[in-house]
Design a protein around this motif. Structure first.
Motif, short mmCIF file in Angstrom:
data_model
loop_
_atom_site.label_atom_id
_atom_site.label_comp_id
_atom_site.label_asym_id
_atom_site.label_seq_id
_atom_site.Cartn_x
_atom_site.Cartn_y
_atom_site.Cartn_z
N CYS A 63 73.11 62.67 36.12
CA CYS A 63 71.91 61.83 36.09
C CYS A 63 72.21 60.35 35.86
O CYS A 63 71.29 59.54 35.76
N LEU A 64 73.49 59.99 35.78
CA LEU A 64 73.84 58.60 35.46
C LEU A 64 73.23 57.60 36.41
O LEU A 64 72.69 56.58 35.98
N ASP A 65 73.31 57.86 37.73
CA ASP A 65 72.74 56.91 38.69
C ASP A 65 71.23 56.76 38.49
O ASP A 65 70.71 55.65 38.54
N ALA A 66 70.56 57.87 38.26
CA ALA A 66 69.11 57.82 38.08
C ALA A 66 68.74 57.07 36.80
O ALA A 66 67.77 56.32 36.78
N ILE A 67 69.52 57.25 35.74
CA ILE A 67 69.22 56.60 34.47
C ILE A 67 69.59 55.12 34.49
O ILE A 67 68.86 54.28 33.99
N THR A 68 70.73 54.79 35.08
CA THR A 68 71.20 53.40 35.03
C THR A 68 70.61 52.52 36.12
O THR A 68 70.44 51.33 35.91
N SER A 69 70.29 53.11 37.28
CA SER A 69 69.82 52.25 38.38
C SER A 69 68.44 52.62 38.91
O SER A 69 67.91 51.94 39.77
N GLY A 70 67.89 53.73 38.44
CA GLY A 70 66.58 54.15 38.94
C GLY A 70 66.65 54.90 40.25
O GLY A 70 65.63 55.11 40.90
N ALA A 71 67.87 55.32 40.64
CA ALA A 71 68.03 56.08 41.89
C ALA A 71 67.28 57.41 41.77
O ALA A 71 67.00 57.90 40.68
N THR A 72 66.98 57.99 42.91
CA THR A 72 66.32 59.29 42.93
C THR A 72 67.27 60.34 42.37
O THR A 72 68.43 60.42 42.81
N PRO A 73 66.83 61.13 41.40
CA PRO A 73 67.71 62.13 40.82
C PRO A 73 68.03 63.25 41.82
O PRO A 73 67.18 63.64 42.61
N SER A 74 69.26 63.74 41.74
CA SER A 74 69.68 64.85 42.59
C SER A 74 69.11 66.16 42.05
O SER A 74 68.62 66.22 40.92
N LYS A 75 69.23 67.22 42.85
CA LYS A 75 68.80 68.53 42.39
C LYS A 75 69.63 68.96 41.18
O LYS A 75 69.10 69.57 40.25
N LEU A 76 70.93 68.64 41.19
CA LEU A 76 71.79 68.98 40.06
C LEU A 76 71.33 68.24 38.81
O LEU A 76 71.28 68.82 37.72
N CYS A 77 70.98 66.97 38.96
CA CYS A 77 70.47 66.20 37.82
C CYS A 77 69.22 66.86 37.25
O CYS A 77 69.12 67.05 36.05
N CYS A 78 68.28 67.21 38.11
CA CYS A 78 67.04 67.83 37.64
C CYS A 78 67.33 69.16 36.94
O CYS A 78 66.73 69.47 35.91
N SER A 79 68.26 69.90 37.47
CA SER A 79 68.64 71.16 36.84
C SER A 79 69.22 70.92 35.44
O SER A 79 68.87 71.61 34.48
#
Length: 94
Positions: A37-53
């Motif tokens: 989830c690093l990209d989503a947390i640091t840059s606001g990128a769309t979270p991957s399915k793995l991140c959501c899991s």
């Protein structure tokens, strides 16, 4: 850009070295599990399915992360709240 990723990686790696694992509601609370989830947390990128899991697995641990002064800026950020919403995870009441 690479420097910020390296800094975040070093941050999470240092937490891993200093971290005492706790079990909460059958989840092993380990903030490094949120690395996808690093990209989503640091840059606001769309979270991957793995991140959501991973965020769903770690949901019982979020209050613990909110109380940790080293993690609070990340888990309480607007990007983290956006991630929770995108992954259909409710913000816990701590």
């Amino acid at each position: 850009m690479k420097t910020s990723y390296i800094a975040v990686f070093v941050f999470f790696a240092s937490l891993l070295l200093c971290y005492e694992a706790e079990v909460s509601m059958a989840a092993t609370c380990n903030p490094t599990e949120l690395n996808p989830c690093l990209d989503a947390i640091t840059s606001g990128a769309t979270p991957s399915k793995l991140c959501c899991s991973k965020i769903k697995e770690q949901t019982p641990c979020l209050c613990q992360y909110f109380r940790n002064p080293s993690l609070k800026p990340y888990v309480n950020s607007p990007n983290a709240k956006k991630l929770l919403s995108t992954c259909s995870v409710s913000l816990p009441k701590c």
